[in-house]
Design a protein around this motif. Structure first.
Motif, mmCIF file in Angstrom:
data_model
loop_
_atom_site.group_PDB
_atom_site.id
_atom_site.type_symbol
_atom_site.label_atom_id
_atom_site.label_comp_id
_atom_site.label_asym_id
_atom_site.label_seq_id
_atom_site.Cartn_x
_atom_site.Cartn_y
_atom_site.Cartn_z
ATOM 1 N N LYS A 66 -4.888 -0.424 -7.650
ATOM 2 C CA LYS A 66 -6.037 0.194 -7.752
ATOM 3 C C LYS A 66 -5.964 1.519 -6.824
ATOM 4 C CE LYS A 66 -10.872 -0.735 -6.894
ATOM 5 N NZ LYS A 66 -11.774 -1.694 -6.135
ATOM 6 N N HIS A 113 -16.432 0.419 -2.962
ATOM 7 C CA HIS A 113 -14.944 -0.235 -2.851
ATOM 8 C C HIS A 113 -15.145 -1.215 -1.742
ATOM 9 C CE1 HIS A 113 -13.039 2.222 -5.935
ATOM 10 N NE2 HIS A 113 -13.311 3.359 -5.085
ATOM 11 N N GLU A 114 -14.721 -2.366 -1.864
ATOM 12 C CA GLU A 114 -14.895 -3.522 -0.768
ATOM 13 C C GLU A 114 -13.732 -3.584 0.254
ATOM 14 O OE1 GLU A 114 -14.267 -6.989 -4.058
ATOM 15 O OE2 GLU A 114 -16.274 -6.414 -3.099
ATOM 16 N N GLU A 115 -12.575 -2.840 -0.351
ATOM 17 C CA GLU A 115 -11.350 -3.100 0.373
ATOM 18 C C GLU A 115 -11.357 -2.279 1.705
ATOM 19 O OE1 GLU A 115 -11.386 -2.519 -2.689
ATOM 20 O OE2 GLU A 115 -9.882 -3.527 -3.828
ATOM 21 N N ASP A 116 -10.598 -2.666 2.809
ATOM 22 C CA ASP A 116 -10.921 -2.241 4.059
ATOM 23 C C ASP A 116 -10.564 -0.684 4.023
ATOM 24 O OD1 ASP A 116 -11.776 -4.085 5.609
ATOM 25 O OD2 ASP A 116 -10.209 -4.845 6.498
ATOM 26 N N LEU A 169 -3.293 0.749 -3.795
ATOM 27 C CA LEU A 169 -3.539 -0.606 -3.250
ATOM 28 C C LEU A 169 -3.631 -1.717 -4.408
ATOM 29 C CD1 LEU A 169 -3.313 -2.436 -0.669
ATOM 30 C CD2 LEU A 169 -5.971 -2.039 -0.554
ATOM 31 N N ASN A 170 -2.634 -2.604 -4.704
ATOM 32 C CA ASN A 170 -2.914 -3.604 -5.658
ATOM 33 C C ASN A 170 -3.267 -3.125 -6.967
ATOM 34 O OD1 ASN A 170 -2.088 -5.361 -3.682
ATOM 35 N ND2 ASN A 170 -4.414 -5.671 -3.162
ATOM 36 N N MET A 222 0.982 -1.190 -0.020
ATOM 37 C CA MET A 222 0.008 -0.051 0.175
ATOM 38 C C MET A 222 0.892 1.230 0.016
ATOM 39 S SD MET A 222 -3.063 0.568 2.260
ATOM 40 C CE MET A 222 -2.842 1.165 3.476
ATOM 41 N N ASP A 263 -17.459 2.770 1.276
ATOM 42 C CA ASP A 263 -16.924 1.539 1.290
ATOM 43 C C ASP A 263 -18.292 0.599 0.504
ATOM 44 O OD1 ASP A 263 -19.132 1.806 2.998
ATOM 45 O OD2 ASP A 263 -17.918 1.104 4.684
#
Lengths: 222, 395
Positions: free
Chosen positions: B40, B247-250, B37-38, B20, B244
């Motif tokens: 995205k 986006h499903e990421e934390d 992050l990855n 990240m 959120d």
């Protein structure tokens, strides 16, 4: 040597940031840095200006404020939110997505402040005497008012009514009416009166009143 | 990100994964981070939430107009006008023509002011080193004159208090009109120089030239070229979701902003959307946003001049003698950054039962984060003070 001035907004409306940018653009004696224009690194500074309230539910912001205090020779709360709470005195939290953000305070709730300049936003010209004082080393009487303001955590039109008009020491000069940023003060029967639903508790009228500002100094500095 | 910051973040109960990358976004209105992050990108607003919609509950409309103005120190007049429009809708009043057009002029001055402030922020990216100083000087001297006009017409350069329910509290007389027409001409002169300098592609930086070819496909949404029209858009088609939910990421949980969708899709609002819908505007690359802003300044100057010619001296500027009562109203206004919607519901005492605000940056967030870099985001001119004060629209 140029005076190093650093500005941070703690999460206000950025109106004060704009006023500061306008003031500092004309100030050649200062090396001005602001988070707004991309300076994030906090170094040792002659003057640190903080605008916006402190949200006590955000530990990160509290840490930031303490760090700013450590690295400042002089710390000035610029604008009503930072000095006396202003409109954020009405915040009550409960709003999505972060309903726990409910406690907003002026920054003197957390750190010692050297000068507090209320105003919504303060006029860019307000800053000139301060900069001059630091360069010449001579403090003007004018700055005493703003030193005294650091001792209070709230100021509003109600305080002006209570302390000046009800005490019958008002001289009907009209300074409060001219200075009020929302037009909440008007003359009724030759004396100022508060339109309560328009008061945003910015405290501008109180520090502009020739009598009230002297009261502040007497109460807290003498 | 420096070490101290990282420790602070971990202390707050958030874990940082290795891939990240977080970065504070500089030179935008307010505080936000760009997180990758990855592969995205995420646009995370980090300012605390002052909660204006909750703040105004139980308060009278007069307070609300003054309060919502203080959501943002950059598009203050836009919030005030949207709130006034909403209340006028509730009370069933329509300001006299003078009041309406004077308010439009003030709103447009605010638009120019905002575009110029944004120009100050973005100039270092757009122009080559040798032209920056001159462009900055022109922008600031133009800004000072616009501030002067706003002070005279609306009471203050920031948070103008003469915008009131029912029109404008300041009447424009011949003297004010004459002075401001003169001022307008001076602003035009500076603007011509600025436009010549900034629209010359030979003077652009590499960053700006590259941005000509970067396209982020999107649909556009706008209600009016100058003012705002509650009947020009389908209000039911707007849906506000939390960050959120898209986006499903934390990491998405950290954001203090929400996102608005139109027909379930992200749409672009703002200067380019207005020009795309109401004028022929051909720039598809993201640099088009900046070109559109410059163009809009000129349109706004023309329109203000038109308004000055239409003002009828000695005619009223404000509706008088209306009743404040129960009801629901919607105010739609084209803020500098795009579509702004205020919804007010009043109880039988004429106090706020519920209030909700949808700001332009909420529409733009899913689009601007697709650009994936700081410059791209800056081109969209996100406004964090506005974004972090909004909640779900109640049906």
């Amino acid at each position: 040597m140029k005076l190093s001035v650093f500005h941070v907004d703690m999460g206000g409306c950025e109106g004060c940031s704009v006023a500061l940018l306008r003031a500092m653009a004309a100030m050649e004696t200062c090396d001005f840095k602001s988070r707004l224009v991309g300076d994030f690194e906090i170094e040792k500074n002659d003057i640190v200006m903080v605008s916006g309230p402190i949200c006590l539910n955000e530990p990160e912001k509290i840490e930031l404020l303490k760090e700013l205090r450590e690295k400042a020779s002089v710390l000035i709360a610029f604008g009503s939110c930072a000095s006396v709470g202003g409109i954020t005195r009405y915040c009550r939290g409960g709003q999505q997505p972060k309903p726990h953000h409910m406690t907003f305070q002026p920054i003197n709730a957390i750190i010692d402040v050297d000068y507090a300049i209320p105003g919504c936003p303060p006029s860019p010209r307000m800053i000139n005497p301060f900069i001059n004082a630091f360069i010449t080393g001579k403090q003007s009487n004018y700055m005493q008012i703003f030193k005294a303001t650091t001792k209070v955590k709230k100021l509003s039109g109600f305080d002006l009514i209570d302390d000046i008009i009800l005490q019958n020491i008002c001289i009907s000069c009209g300074a409060c009416i001219l200075s009020c940023p929302t037009g909440a003060m008007h003359m009724v029967g030759g004396k100022p009166d508060l339109i309560v639903e328009k008061c945003i508790r910015c405290g501008t009228c109180y520090v502009r009143c020739p009598r009230a500002s002297q009261l502040l100094i007497r109460r807290y500095l003498k | 990100m420096d070490e101290k910051n990282a420790i602070r973040k971990i202390k707050n109960g958030r874990t940082l994964s290795n891939e990240m990358n977080e970065k504070n976004i500089a030179r935008i209105g307010g505080e936000a981070e760009l997180v990758s992050l990855n592969g995205k990108s995420f646009f995370i607003a980090t300012a605390p939430i002052r909660g204006f919609e909750k703040m105004v509950e139980g308060k009278p409309p007069l307070f609300v107009v003054q309060a919502v103005m203080r959501i943002c120190g950059i598009c203050h007049a836009a919030h005030a006008i949207a709130a006034c429009e909403a209340f006028e809708h509730v009370f069933g009043i329509y300001p006299p023509r003078n009041g309406l057009i004077a308010r439009e002029a003030v709103g447009l001055l605010n638009r120019i002011q905002s575009h110029l402030l944004h120009n100050v922020m973005i100039l270092p990216d757009i122009l080559e080193e040798e032209y920056k100083r001159e462009a900055l000087h022109l922008t600031i001297s133009m800004l000072e004159r616009v501030n002067k006009m706003l002070t005279e017409l609306a009471g203050a350069p920031t948070h103008p208090n003469k915008i009131v329910i029912g029109g404008m509290a300041r009447e424009i007389d011949e003297k004010i009109l004459g002075r401001n027409k003169e001022e307008l001409n001076k602003i035009r002169e500076i603007y011509r120089d600025l436009k010549k300098l900034e629209e010359d592609e030979n003077k652009w930086s590499k960053l700006a030239l590259n941005a000509k070819d970067i396209e982020v496909n999107s649909k556009y949404l706008s209600s009016h070229p100058f003012y705002g029209d509650r009947y020009a858009i389908k209000l039911d088609a707007i849906k506000v979701v939390s960050y959120d939910e898209i986006h499903e990421e934390d990491i998405a949980k950290k954001s203090s902003s929400r996102v608005a969708l139109y027909n379930g899709q992200p749409v672009e609002v703002g200067p380019r959307a207005r020009l795309k819908i109401y004028k022929n505007f051909s720039y598809n690359g993201i640099i088009g946003l900046q070109v559109a802003r410059l163009e809009e300044i000129e349109m706004a100057l023309d329109r203000i001049e038109e308004i000055f010619d239409q003002i009828e001296i000695n005619q009223p500027f404000k509706t008088e003698g209306f009743m404040m009562g129960k009801g629901e109203g919607i105010g739609v206004y084209e803020a500098p950054r795009g579509l702004l919607i205020h919804r007010a519901k009043l109880n039988d005492e004429g106090r706020i039962e519920s209030y909700s605000i949808i700001v332009p940056t909420m529409f733009n967030i899913p689009i601007m984060e697709k650009t994936g870099n700081e410059f791209g985001i800056r081109l969209y001119d996100p406004c964090i003070p506005c974004t972090t004060h909004c909640m779900k629209v109640r049906k």
